[in-house]
Design a protein around this motif. Structure first.
Motif, mmCIF file in Angstrom:
data_model
loop_
_atom_site.group_PDB
_atom_site.id
_atom_site.type_symbol
_atom_site.label_atom_id
_atom_site.label_comp_id
_atom_site.label_asym_id
_atom_site.label_seq_id
_atom_site.Cartn_x
_atom_site.Cartn_y
_atom_site.Cartn_z
ATOM 1 N N ILE A 91 0.927 -1.142 0.099
ATOM 2 C CA ILE A 91 -0.179 -0.032 0.000
ATOM 3 C C ILE A 91 0.854 1.236 0.093
ATOM 4 N N LYS A 92 0.778 1.951 -0.999
ATOM 5 C CA LYS A 92 1.885 3.215 -1.405
ATOM 6 C C LYS A 92 3.315 2.843 -1.139
ATOM 7 N N ASP A 93 3.541 1.876 -1.949
ATOM 8 C CA ASP A 93 4.827 1.360 -2.148
ATOM 9 C C ASP A 93 5.183 0.916 -0.728
ATOM 10 N N GLY A 94 4.365 0.244 0.214
ATOM 11 C CA GLY A 94 4.874 -0.266 1.518
ATOM 12 C C GLY A 94 4.914 0.863 2.644
ATOM 13 N N GLU A 95 4.541 1.885 2.233
ATOM 14 C CA GLU A 95 4.554 2.971 3.339
ATOM 15 C C GLU A 95 3.515 2.661 4.461
ATOM 16 N N LYS A 96 2.452 2.321 3.900
ATOM 17 C CA LYS A 96 1.009 1.847 4.785
ATOM 18 C C LYS A 96 0.945 0.610 5.106
ATOM 19 N N GLY A 97 1.834 -0.163 4.666
ATOM 20 C CA GLY A 97 1.827 -1.820 4.810
ATOM 21 C C GLY A 97 1.816 -2.498 3.710
ATOM 22 N N TYR A 98 0.895 -3.778 4.046
ATOM 23 C CA TYR A 98 1.022 -4.677 3.088
ATOM 24 C C TYR A 98 -0.283 -5.444 3.127
ATOM 25 N N ILE A 99 -0.914 -5.947 2.014
ATOM 26 C CA ILE A 99 -2.280 -6.335 2.138
ATOM 27 C C ILE A 99 -2.158 -7.992 1.215
ATOM 28 N N SER A 100 -3.194 -8.549 1.542
ATOM 29 C CA SER A 100 -3.194 -9.822 0.741
ATOM 30 C C SER A 100 -4.721 -10.302 0.795
ATOM 31 N N LEU A 101 -5.600 -11.220 0.011
ATOM 32 C CA LEU A 101 -6.798 -11.615 0.307
ATOM 33 C C LEU A 101 -6.442 -13.126 0.076
ATOM 34 N N PHE A 102 -7.256 -13.856 0.903
ATOM 35 C CA PHE A 102 -7.343 -15.439 0.695
ATOM 36 C C PHE A 102 -8.800 -15.910 0.744
ATOM 37 N N VAL A 103 -9.033 -17.090 0.495
ATOM 38 C CA VAL A 103 -10.643 -17.610 0.737
ATOM 39 C C VAL A 103 -10.336 -18.742 1.717
ATOM 40 N N ASP A 104 -11.341 -18.290 2.749
ATOM 41 C CA ASP A 104 -11.413 -19.195 4.110
ATOM 42 C C ASP A 104 -12.160 -20.620 3.720
ATOM 43 N N SER A 105 -12.307 -21.364 4.773
ATOM 44 C CA SER A 105 -12.916 -22.768 4.766
ATOM 45 C C SER A 105 -14.320 -22.566 4.259
ATOM 46 N N GLU A 106 -14.924 -21.379 4.405
ATOM 47 C CA GLU A 106 -16.351 -21.365 4.284
ATOM 48 C C GLU A 106 -16.579 -20.735 2.894
ATOM 49 N N GLY A 107 -15.677 -20.209 2.176
ATOM 50 C CA GLY A 107 -15.836 -19.550 0.718
ATOM 51 C C GLY A 107 -15.790 -17.963 0.928
ATOM 52 N N ASN A 108 -15.555 -17.607 2.105
ATOM 53 C CA ASN A 108 -15.387 -16.041 2.106
ATOM 54 C C ASN A 108 -14.192 -15.287 1.546
ATOM 55 N N LYS A 109 -14.109 -14.466 0.992
ATOM 56 C CA LYS A 109 -13.104 -13.611 0.773
ATOM 57 C C LYS A 109 -12.488 -12.860 1.804
ATOM 58 N N VAL A 110 -11.375 -13.190 2.590
ATOM 59 C CA VAL A 110 -10.769 -12.430 3.780
ATOM 60 C C VAL A 110 -9.394 -11.635 3.463
ATOM 61 N N GLY A 111 -9.141 -10.411 4.027
ATOM 62 C CA GLY A 111 -7.873 -9.802 3.925
ATOM 63 C C GLY A 111 -7.120 -10.108 5.212
ATOM 64 N N LEU A 112 -5.635 -9.918 4.727
ATOM 65 C CA LEU A 112 -4.808 -9.734 5.601
ATOM 66 C C LEU A 112 -3.906 -8.631 5.718
ATOM 67 N N TRP A 113 -3.518 -7.767 6.570
ATOM 68 C CA TRP A 113 -2.829 -6.849 6.750
ATOM 69 C C TRP A 113 -1.491 -6.916 7.706
ATOM 70 N N ALA A 114 -0.578 -6.394 7.165
ATOM 71 C CA ALA A 114 0.709 -6.265 8.194
ATOM 72 C C ALA A 114 1.529 -4.982 7.872
ATOM 73 N N LYS A 115 2.336 -4.496 8.660
ATOM 74 C CA LYS A 115 3.085 -3.257 8.518
ATOM 75 C C LYS A 115 4.362 -3.800 7.650
ATOM 76 N N GLN A 116 4.905 -5.069 7.754
ATOM 77 C CA GLN A 116 5.984 -5.310 6.919
ATOM 78 C C GLN A 116 5.613 -6.526 5.993
ATOM 79 N N GLN A 117 6.448 -6.590 4.940
ATOM 80 C CA GLN A 117 6.257 -7.701 4.017
ATOM 81 C C GLN A 117 6.647 -9.021 4.645
#
Length: 127
Positions: A101-127
């Motif tokens: 996010i903004k070249d890593g300045e605001k952290g990093y995200i990803s999206l995955f599919v959980d066991s139930e079929g939901n789209k869920v996001g992850l965020w962390a400050k570092q890659q």
């Protein structure tokens, strides 16, 4: 402008509570407090922050897991890439790979599919 952060609660729909709890425990190392309110079964993520916004896995006839709609982003690790690699090796579908996010300045995200079929996001400050 709001004087407070607007998010107070998030719900992730599930159809099989035991399967969902096991998925989030295995892949995100989360622990849960279980509750039942009327027709809703909940597994609330346990945190040390008692007055902040929180998220629960929720089973209710009106809640249907989906890849569409709102996305909840969870902050469960300081570094996102090692978690994503572990999840990917375990067969979890990664929809959006590690993305700065903004070249890593605001952290990093990803999206995955959980066991139930939901789209869920992850965020962390570092890659």
């Amino acid at each position: 402008m709001l004087a407070v952060a607007p998010l107070v609660w998030g719900e992730i729909a599930v159809t099989d509570m035991e399967r969902a709890v096991a998925f989030y425990q295995q892949h995100l190392n989360l622990s849960f407090h279980r509750e039942v309110m009327d027709m809703m079964e909940m597994a609330i993520i346990e945190t040390e922050v008692l007055d902040g916004a929180n998220v629960a896995l929720c089973k209710h006839p009106l809640m249907i897991p989906s890849l569409d709609g709102a996305t909840v982003y969870l902050h469960v690790t300081d570094k996102l890439n090692p978690l994503l690699e572990t999840m990917s090796r375990a067969g979890v579908q990664i929809l959006l790979p590690l993305t700065p996010i903004k070249d890593g300045e605001k952290g990093y995200i990803s999206l995955f599919v959980d066991s139930e079929g939901n789209k869920v996001g992850l965020w962390a400050k570092q890659q």
